[in-house]
Enzyme design. Structure first.
Site, PDB file in Angstrom:
ATOM      1  N   GLY A  47      17.589  40.941  46.972  1.00  0.00           N
ATOM      2  CA  GLY A  47      16.308  41.657  47.048  1.00  0.00           C
ATOM      3  C   GLY A  47      15.250  40.841  47.773  1.00  0.00           C
ATOM      4  O   GLY A  47      15.495  40.265  48.842  1.00  0.00           O
ATOM      5  N   ASP A  48      14.067  40.758  47.171  1.00  0.00           N
ATOM      6  CA  ASP A  48      12.930  40.072  47.798  1.00  0.00           C
ATOM      7  C   ASP A  48      13.024  38.547  47.725  1.00  0.00           C
ATOM      8  O   ASP A  48      12.168  37.841  48.255  1.00  0.00           O
ATOM      9  CB  ASP A  48      11.637  40.526  47.094  1.00  0.00           C
ATOM     10  N   GLN A  49      14.056  38.021  47.062  1.00  0.00           N
ATOM     11  CA  GLN A  49      14.048  36.590  46.727  1.00  0.00           C
ATOM     12  C   GLN A  49      14.133  35.662  47.941  1.00  0.00           C
ATOM     13  O   GLN A  49      13.466  34.623  47.988  1.00  0.00           O
ATOM     14  CB  GLN A  49      15.167  36.297  45.717  1.00  0.00           C
ATOM     15  N   HIS A 104      10.059  44.345  35.600  1.00  0.00           N
ATOM     16  CA  HIS A 104       9.118  45.298  36.181  1.00  0.00           C
ATOM     17  C   HIS A 104       8.190  45.870  35.113  1.00  0.00           C
ATOM     18  O   HIS A 104       6.986  45.956  35.310  1.00  0.00           O
ATOM     19  CB  HIS A 104       9.877  46.457  36.839  1.00  0.00           C
ATOM     20  N   ASP A 141       5.100  52.255  38.446  1.00  0.00           N
ATOM     21  CA  ASP A 141       5.785  51.266  39.266  1.00  0.00           C
ATOM     22  C   ASP A 141       5.927  51.862  40.663  1.00  0.00           C
ATOM     23  O   ASP A 141       6.271  53.043  40.808  1.00  0.00           O
ATOM     24  CB  ASP A 141       7.175  50.978  38.665  1.00  0.00           C
TER      25      ASP A 141
END
Ligand code: U2F
Length: 459
Positions: free
Chosen positions: A378-380, A20, A121
């Site tokens: 997560g977003d994967q 990040h 972020d």
């Protein structure tokens, strides 16, 4: 207008885990290069600063002399703490926002200039209130894809539609623009959990609620990749600025193999391989596949003897079976950290076996490399569904986990065969769109200029 810009002190607040903080620092470097009169204070934990600032606590843009100064915020960890990443994230989040506020006050005193803008972020949703309290702009940076930002913006709607969790597998998000092909099962697990069940899921839910109040939301992507999602985001947010892919990323093409990043001589090794023949394997900075999948993957590689280059953290070496390194040394290479950009830019690489972290996907697209996806958290999973079913630039591994046969099929399919050919053509086309977006009149360049305007003018 020099006077106007002179009064701007941009506070940059990083999320110090996963990949990040590094893309945020890249964005700040680009801004600093274009706005030499700005002052940037970059706030992160000591560990994160050490890793991304490569040793020194400030960085200077050589050409213009703009300084980006790093300030340390507490990570909240007790002395000698040795918990896993989830525990570390929880402890860090408990220290926010006080740790950031304290460091910001110190920076203002030291620099002698009030903070005029918060670039953070997007995870750090509390920055919305900090900015409003100070009467300055809040500009959050979403370091992942538009698709995942969209599902966090629409979490309440998704939850209201999925009352019965047994519908999970088959149901799709046909009610969300650009996400019609996404299955409920592909969603980040946080989207469907109740807020009390994890602090990360609380964070993401709060973020979705606060982002509409942001001056602008910046994304590390480009509009042409997801036009419908971008349009939908624009109706929910004040301003949506896709500024990717980063140009520093693309300059990897011109990096030489003698650069300090290639101690393991990956590029020299790639020089001796045939064009588009090598499988590059990496699961990012957090994940190591479980033992059974390591076995399946290694058996597949050994069966078809395809040349491979594998970035594998040292602690994971023990998951390899005895003798595997020796038996595969003629066609395989392991390194504990790889110069990924230069590898993906190399003509010998034919496919990327990836966990579908957003940075890896964007890098793969930027160099036109097809992907074989094994997402973990997560977003994967969402990203991998987009890669396979929407952008059609890679494939998801059969059954969702590495098996010997599934992996062999995936490699054969991507390196040869009709579907592989289509995938290679699609990823090359998307790469061209990415390159167009960062041309002088491209969409990402125009968005970057709009961002620059927002942070250089006083709020
Ligand atoms: C989290 O992602 P990760 O850090 O696990 O993975 P990526 O987003 O793919 O980023 C990995 C970066 O590390 C680099 C690589 C990427 O820029 O080039 N790298 C390298 O240089 N050498 C190596 O040997 C291995 C990696 C999270 F887990 C994801 O789900 C999110 O999508 C992501 C962004 O928010 O953050």
């Amino acid at each position: 207008n020099t006077n106007m810009s002179n009064s701007s002190h941009v506070a940059v607040l990083a999320f110090p885990f996963g990949t990040h903080a590094a893309p945020l620092l890249n964005l700040v470097r680009r801004l600093a290069a274009s706005a030499p009169f700005l002052t940037f204070s970059f706030f992160s934990t000591s560990k994160s600063i050490t890793s991304i600032f490569s040793g020194s606590k400030s960085t200077t843009d050589d050409e213009f002399g703009t300084i980006i100064k790093a300030y340390t915020v507490s990570d909240g960890m007790p002395e000698g703490f040795s918990g896993n990443i989830h525990e570390s994230v929880d402890i860090f989040l408990k220290s926010t926002p006080e740790n950031f506020e304290k460091a910001m006050e110190e920076a203002e005193l030291e620099i002698g200039m009030k903070i005029s803008c918060l670039l953070t972020d997007a995870f750090l949703w509390f920055a919305c209130d900090l900015a409003e309290k100070r009467g300055v702009a809040w500009i959050p940076y979403w370091t992942a894809a538009s698709c995942s930002l969209s599902v966090h913006m629409h979490t309440d709607l998704i939850r209201s539609k999925v009352v019965d969790h047994s519908q999970k597998t088959e149901k799709t998000l046909e009610f969300l623009p650009g996400l019609e092909a996404i299955h409920i099962n592909d969603l980040p697990e946080e989207v469907l959990l109740k807020n009390t069940e994890s602090s990360l899921n609380n964070l993401l839910h709060n973020m979705g609620l606060k982002l509409p109040r942001a001056t602008a939301v910046v994304l590390n992507s480009f509009e042409e990749m997801d036009p419908s999602i971008t349009n939908d985001l624009k109706t929910n947010l004040k301003k949506v600025l896709n500024v990717g892919p980063s140009t520093t990323l693309l300059s990897a093409n011109s990096m030489s193999s003698s650069s300090s990043g290639d101690q393991n001589e990956c590029l020299k090794w790639l020089e001796n391989q045939n064009p588009a023949s090598v499988i590059y394997i990496s699961f990012g900075t957090i994940t190591t596949p479980p033992p059974n999948e390591m076995v399946a993957l290694t058996e597949a590689l050994e069966t078809i003897k395809v040349p491979f280059l594998w970035s594998l953290r040292d602690h994971a070496n023990k998951l390899l079976s005895d003798g595997f390194l020796d038996r595969t040394s003629k066609y395989g290479k392991f390194v504990s950290w790889a110069p990924q950009l230069q590898i993906l830019a190399h003509s010998s690489v034919g496919a990327f076996v990836t966990h579908c972290g957003w940075n890896s996907i964007l890098e793969s697209i930027s160099f036109g490399v097809p992907m074989i996806c094994r997402p973990y958290f997560g977003d994967q999973k969402l990203n991998s569904r987009m890669v396979d079913g929407v952008w059609r630039i890679g494939i998801r591994i059969e059954g969702g986990i590495f098996t010997k046969d599934g992996t062999i099929n995936a490699i054969n399919l991507v390196l040869s065969g009709n579907r592989g050919k289509e995938i290679r053509e699609n990823v090359k086309r998307l790469k061209e769109k990415a390159l167009d977006a960062i041309k002088p009149d491209g969409s990402s360049t125009r968005n970057f200029e709009a961002l620059l305007k927002l942070i250089t003018s006083p709020s």
